[in-house]
Motif scaffolding. Structure first.
Motif, PDB file in Angstrom:
ATOM      1  N   ARG A   1      44.048  32.956  52.942  1.00 35.82           N
ATOM      2  CA  ARG A   1      45.050  33.692  52.178  1.00 35.82           C
ATOM      3  C   ARG A   1      44.993  35.188  52.492  1.00 35.82           C
ATOM      4  NH1 ARG A   1      43.002  30.740  47.882  1.00 35.82           N
ATOM      5  NH2 ARG A   1      42.230  32.650  46.873  1.00 35.82           N
ATOM      6  N   ILE A   2      43.778  35.721  52.549  1.00 37.22           N
ATOM      7  CA  ILE A   2      43.639  37.147  52.861  1.00 37.22           C
ATOM      8  C   ILE A   2      44.092  37.433  54.282  1.00 37.22           C
ATOM      9  CG2 ILE A   2      42.002  39.054  53.129  1.00 37.22           C
ATOM     10  CD1 ILE A   2      40.285  37.727  50.953  1.00 37.22           C
ATOM     11  N   GLU A   3      43.738  36.574  55.210  1.00 38.35           N
ATOM     12  CA  GLU A   3      44.156  36.769  56.603  1.00 38.35           C
ATOM     13  C   GLU A   3      45.681  36.765  56.709  1.00 38.35           C
ATOM     14  OE1 GLU A   3      43.032  35.122  61.038  1.00 38.35           O
ATOM     15  OE2 GLU A   3      43.060  33.680  59.383  1.00 38.35           O
ATOM     16  N   ALA A   4      46.329  35.851  55.990  1.00 31.60           N
ATOM     17  CA  ALA A   4      47.793  35.798  56.010  1.00 31.60           C
ATOM     18  C   ALA A   4      48.388  37.097  55.471  1.00 31.60           C
ATOM     19  CB  ALA A   4      48.285  34.603  55.194  1.00 31.60           C
ATOM     20  N   ALA A   5      47.776  37.632  54.414  1.00 28.19           N
ATOM     21  CA  ALA A   5      48.260  38.897  53.835  1.00 28.19           C
ATOM     22  C   ALA A   5      48.038  40.058  54.799  1.00 28.19           C
ATOM     23  CB  ALA A   5      47.548  39.158  52.508  1.00 28.19           C
ATOM     24  N   LEU A   6      46.898  40.075  55.453  1.00 28.77           N
ATOM     25  CA  LEU A   6      46.600  41.129  56.423  1.00 28.77           C
ATOM     26  C   LEU A   6      47.587  41.093  57.588  1.00 28.77           C
ATOM     27  CD1 LEU A   6      44.649  43.353  57.525  1.00 28.77           C
ATOM     28  CD2 LEU A   6      43.355  41.495  58.604  1.00 28.77           C
ATOM     29  N   LEU A   7      47.818  39.912  58.131  1.00 25.18           N
ATOM     30  CA  LEU A   7      48.720  39.790  59.271  1.00 25.18           C
ATOM     31  C   LEU A   7      50.160  40.122  58.876  1.00 25.18           C
ATOM     32  CD1 LEU A   7      47.322  36.605  61.063  1.00 25.18           C
ATOM     33  CD2 LEU A   7      46.824  39.007  61.519  1.00 25.18           C
TER      34      LEU A   7
ATOM     35  N   GLU B   1      34.492  54.249  52.218  1.00 20.59           N
ATOM     36  CA  GLU B   1      35.932  54.084  51.997  1.00 20.59           C
ATOM     37  C   GLU B   1      36.414  52.698  52.414  1.00 20.59           C
ATOM     38  OE1 GLU B   1      38.142  57.777  53.375  1.00 20.59           O
ATOM     39  OE2 GLU B   1      36.081  58.247  53.977  1.00 20.59           O
ATOM     40  N   VAL B   2      36.003  52.252  53.592  1.00 18.59           N
ATOM     41  CA  VAL B   2      36.457  50.928  54.039  1.00 18.59           C
ATOM     42  C   VAL B   2      35.767  49.825  53.249  1.00 18.59           C
ATOM     43  CG1 VAL B   2      37.102  51.741  56.339  1.00 18.59           C
ATOM     44  CG2 VAL B   2      34.790  50.855  55.974  1.00 18.59           C
ATOM     45  N   SER B   3      34.546  50.088  52.768  1.00 20.42           N
ATOM     46  CA  SER B   3      33.847  49.110  51.933  1.00 20.42           C
ATOM     47  C   SER B   3      34.554  48.933  50.600  1.00 20.42           C
ATOM     48  CB  SER B   3      32.396  49.554  51.705  1.00 20.42           C
ATOM     49  OG  SER B   3      31.667  49.586  52.912  1.00 20.42           O
ATOM     50  N   THR B   4      34.971  50.036  50.000  1.00 18.10           N
ATOM     51  CA  THR B   4      35.685  49.963  48.722  1.00 18.10           C
ATOM     52  C   THR B   4      37.001  49.212  48.878  1.00 18.10           C
ATOM     53  OG1 THR B   4      34.695  52.025  47.932  1.00 18.10           O
ATOM     54  CG2 THR B   4      36.760  51.341  46.896  1.00 18.10           C
ATOM     55  N   ALA B   5      37.746  49.517  49.938  1.00 18.55           N
ATOM     56  CA  ALA B   5      39.017  48.838  50.182  1.00 18.55           C
ATOM     57  C   ALA B   5      38.816  47.340  50.376  1.00 18.55           C
ATOM     58  CB  ALA B   5      39.697  49.444  51.405  1.00 18.55           C
ATOM     59  N   THR B   6      37.818  46.984  51.168  1.00 19.04           N
ATOM     60  CA  THR B   6      37.541  45.573  51.434  1.00 19.04           C
ATOM     61  C   THR B   6      37.119  44.855  50.158  1.00 19.04           C
ATOM     62  OG1 THR B   6      36.906  46.044  53.724  1.00 19.04           O
ATOM     63  CG2 THR B   6      36.063  44.011  52.757  1.00 19.04           C
ATOM     64  N   ARG B   7      36.291  45.497  49.387  1.00 17.94           N
ATOM     65  CA  ARG B   7      35.832  44.896  48.128  1.00 17.94           C
ATOM     66  C   ARG B   7      37.010  44.637  47.181  1.00 17.94           C
ATOM     67  NH1 ARG B   7      30.700  47.203  44.588  1.00 17.94           N
ATOM     68  NH2 ARG B   7      31.027  45.928  42.724  1.00 17.94           N
TER      69      ARG B   7
ATOM     70  N   ASN C   1      46.814  48.668  49.433  1.00 17.62           N
ATOM     71  CA  ASN C   1      47.784  48.191  48.448  1.00 17.62           C
ATOM     72  C   ASN C   1      48.804  47.236  49.074  1.00 17.62           C
ATOM     73  OD1 ASN C   1      46.592  49.615  46.350  1.00 17.62           O
ATOM     74  ND2 ASN C   1      47.947  51.380  46.561  1.00 17.62           N
ATOM     75  N   ALA C   2      49.186  47.497  50.314  1.00 12.61           N
ATOM     76  CA  ALA C   2      50.120  46.606  50.999  1.00 12.61           C
ATOM     77  C   ALA C   2      49.507  45.225  51.208  1.00 12.61           C
ATOM     78  CB  ALA C   2      50.542  47.209  52.339  1.00 12.61           C
ATOM     79  N   VAL C   3      48.235  45.199  51.595  1.00 12.78           N
ATOM     80  CA  VAL C   3      47.549  43.911  51.755  1.00 12.78           C
ATOM     81  C   VAL C   3      47.434  43.210  50.396  1.00 12.78           C
ATOM     82  CG1 VAL C   3      45.411  42.770  52.456  1.00 12.78           C
ATOM     83  CG2 VAL C   3      46.287  44.704  53.793  1.00 12.78           C
ATOM     84  N   LEU C   4      47.126  43.966  49.358  1.00 17.95           N
ATOM     85  CA  LEU C   4      47.014  43.387  48.016  1.00 17.95           C
ATOM     86  C   LEU C   4      48.350  42.809  47.548  1.00 17.95           C
ATOM     87  CD1 LEU C   4      44.746  46.069  46.309  1.00 17.95           C
ATOM     88  CD2 LEU C   4      44.135  43.678  46.757  1.00 17.95           C
ATOM     89  N   ASP C   5      49.436  43.520  47.813  1.00 21.08           N
ATOM     90  CA  ASP C   5      50.754  43.025  47.432  1.00 21.08           C
ATOM     91  C   ASP C   5      51.083  41.740  48.173  1.00 21.08           C
ATOM     92  OD1 ASP C   5      51.079  45.144  45.716  1.00 21.08           O
ATOM     93  OD2 ASP C   5      52.331  46.330  47.105  1.00 21.08           O
ATOM     94  N   ALA C   6      50.796  41.719  49.469  1.00 25.60           N
ATOM     95  CA  ALA C   6      51.050  40.524  50.254  1.00 25.60           C
ATOM     96  C   ALA C   6      50.175  39.367  49.792  1.00 25.60           C
ATOM     97  CB  ALA C   6      50.810  40.810  51.746  1.00 25.60           C
ATOM     98  N   LEU C   7      48.938  39.668  49.411  1.00 24.28           N
ATOM     99  CA  LEU C   7      48.025  38.635  48.914  1.00 24.28           C
ATOM    100  C   LEU C   7      48.538  38.058  47.602  1.00 24.28           C
ATOM    101  CD1 LEU C   7      45.344  37.080  49.102  1.00 24.28           C
ATOM    102  CD2 LEU C   7      44.238  39.043  47.992  1.00 24.28           C
ATOM    103  N   ALA C   8      49.000  38.944  46.726  1.00 21.88           N
ATOM    104  CA  ALA C   8      49.536  38.481  45.439  1.00 21.88           C
ATOM    105  C   ALA C   8      50.744  37.573  45.650  1.00 21.88           C
ATOM    106  CB  ALA C   8      49.919  39.683  44.578  1.00 21.88           C
ATOM    107  N   ALA C   9      51.587  37.929  46.610  1.00 24.48           N
ATOM    108  CA  ALA C   9      52.760  37.117  46.899  1.00 24.48           C
ATOM    109  C   ALA C   9      52.363  35.758  47.466  1.00 24.48           C
ATOM    110  CB  ALA C   9      53.683  37.839  47.870  1.00 24.48           C
TER     111      ALA C   9
ATOM    112  N   ALA D   1      40.422  40.588  44.599  1.00 28.74           N
ATOM    113  CA  ALA D   1      41.764  40.140  44.241  1.00 28.74           C
ATOM    114  C   ALA D   1      42.034  38.707  44.687  1.00 28.74           C
ATOM    115  CB  ALA D   1      42.797  41.081  44.858  1.00 28.74           C
ATOM    116  N   SER D   2      41.248  38.214  45.630  1.00 34.73           N
ATOM    117  CA  SER D   2      41.451  36.844  46.124  1.00 34.73           C
ATOM    118  C   SER D   2      40.982  35.794  45.139  1.00 34.73           C
ATOM    119  CB  SER D   2      40.712  36.655  47.454  1.00 34.73           C
ATOM    120  OG  SER D   2      39.303  36.565  47.236  1.00 34.73           O
ATOM    121  N   GLY D   3      40.195  36.213  44.150  1.00 34.85           N
ATOM    122  CA  GLY D   3      39.687  35.267  43.169  1.00 34.85           C
ATOM    123  C   GLY D   3      38.298  34.734  43.477  1.00 34.85           C
ATOM    124  N   VAL D   4      37.769  35.068  44.632  1.00 41.46           N
ATOM    125  CA  VAL D   4      36.402  34.650  44.954  1.00 41.46           C
ATOM    126  C   VAL D   4      35.429  35.425  44.060  1.00 41.46           C
ATOM    127  CG1 VAL D   4      34.625  34.536  46.743  1.00 41.46           C
ATOM    128  CG2 VAL D   4      37.017  34.108  47.329  1.00 41.46           C
ATOM    129  N   GLU D   5      34.510  34.726  43.455  1.00 44.44           N
ATOM    130  CA  GLU D   5      33.555  35.364  42.554  1.00 44.44           C
ATOM    131  C   GLU D   5      32.342  35.849  43.339  1.00 44.44           C
ATOM    132  OE1 GLU D   5      32.575  32.704  39.407  1.00 44.44           O
ATOM    133  OE2 GLU D   5      34.637  32.564  38.658  1.00 44.44           O
TER     134      GLU D   5
END
Length: 338
Positions: free
Chosen positions: A296-302, A16-22, A326-334, A27-31
């Protein structure tokens, strides 16, 4: 750049945590091209060697792995898969940054320390046998080679990241030969880094000092067993193992993992907090040269933690895994759109 990364989802809440992290990493754009594989051998394997050899081969090939939590039997059962992976891949440096997260309750503020733990020898290696019924011998192996290279790792890290102090933690007042060798090796390396303050503390005193005033520490350098104990103790200063990352680094490959338990009581219920694995993945991105994406991800997480709306139950919130993700993803998108 397209990165090839071994993904070992782990057990219990690991998938579960692996799927969320992935999801967040993608979403960050890293390939990243993931090679997903189990860390544990199947039931037909030799019970004395439960690590999946295919997982070892995969990490050697890809040079980088992200790993969820895996269970280890207590007082019996097969040897630890976690330890076997680290030893097989010679991941001699365990790196554990410990830092406060906004909104997570703790007894201290402004904690920001690094624990560097030797990862391949000492009592933690589990080299033990029964001498006669009722008498067990466990071997504490300390070598100049391992002590020197972990000391160099710690001081190199301190220099690169602008850290000012390194404390070597030991019990050389009692274990004069083994811990004495560790200290002599560290002192030799410390002399090559005159700009970094070097101090030594006996491990029991260090445990007392860190719970009294963790702000006095910067980088702690420890042999394997003491490092295992003190890294978990330090995590407790900032909210527990669910909110701290971990990296195991060698000369040729690295494995980034969550070090909390598999939490079988909530596995499959969608309640797990993926923060520890996500933060470990940020260390992985930094290792891969993807520092901008990690920031960018750290900023969204915090931001998610500062907002405090979609945090999980273990840190005092009410959100489930998907809502938090989803909250982290929304913050990352912003963050990305700015």
């Amino acid at each position: 750049m397209n990165h090839h990364v071994t993904l070992i989802p782990g057990e219990g809440i690991g998938p579960e945590v692996s799927t969320a992290t992935r999801r967040i990493l993608e979403a960050s754009g890293v390939e990243i091209e993931w090679e997903e594989i189990s860390g544990r051998a199947d039931e037909s394997a030799d019970q004395s060697q439960r690590v999946n050899q295919a997982a070892i081969d995969s990490v050697r090939r890809n040079r980088v792995a992200l790993k969820g939590p895996m269970a280890t039997a207590i007082a019996g059962g097969a040897p630890s898969v976690n330890v076997a992976l680290r030893k097989s891949l010679d991941l001699y440096a365990n790196l554990r940054p410990v830092k406060n997260i906004p909104g997570v309750k703790s007894h201290f503020e402004d904690v920001d320390l690094i624990i560097v733990r030797e990862n391949t020898e000492d009592l933690y290696s589990g080299l033990e046998h029964e001498v006669v019924p009722g008498v067990v011998e466990s071997l504490k192996i300390i070598t100049e080679k391992a002590s020197t290279r972990i000391a160099r790792f710690a001081f190199d890290y301190a220099r690169r990241h602008g850290r000012k102090k390194v404390h070597a933690i030991h019990k050389a007042n009692i274990m004069k030969l083994s811990d004495g060798l560790f200290l002599r090796s560290v002192r030799t390396v410390a002399a090559q880094f005159p700009e970094i303050q070097y101090r030594e503390l006996i491990v029991d005193n260090a445990c007392m000092q860190i719970v009294m005033d963790p702000l006095q520490f910067d980088v702690l350098l420890l042999p394997n067993l003491y490092g295992d104990v003190m890294s978990d103790l330090a995590a407790g200063l900032v909210g527990g193992l669910g909110v701290v990352p971990s990296a195991n680094i060698g000369d040729h490959c690295a494995m980034f993992e969550a070090v909390h338990g598999t939490a079988p009581d909530i596995a499959g219920k969608g309640l797990a907090n993926p923060t520890a694995l996500l933060m470990s993945a940020l260390l992985m991105l930094d290792y891969l040269g993807e520092r901008a994406a990690a920031e960018r991800i750290e900023a969204a997480l915090l931001k998610t933690y500062r907002d405090g709306i979609f945090t999980t139950k273990d840190v005092g919130g009410k959100a489930n895994t998907e809502q938090f993700t989803n909250a982290v993803l929304d913050a990352l998108a912003a963050t990305t759109s700015k």
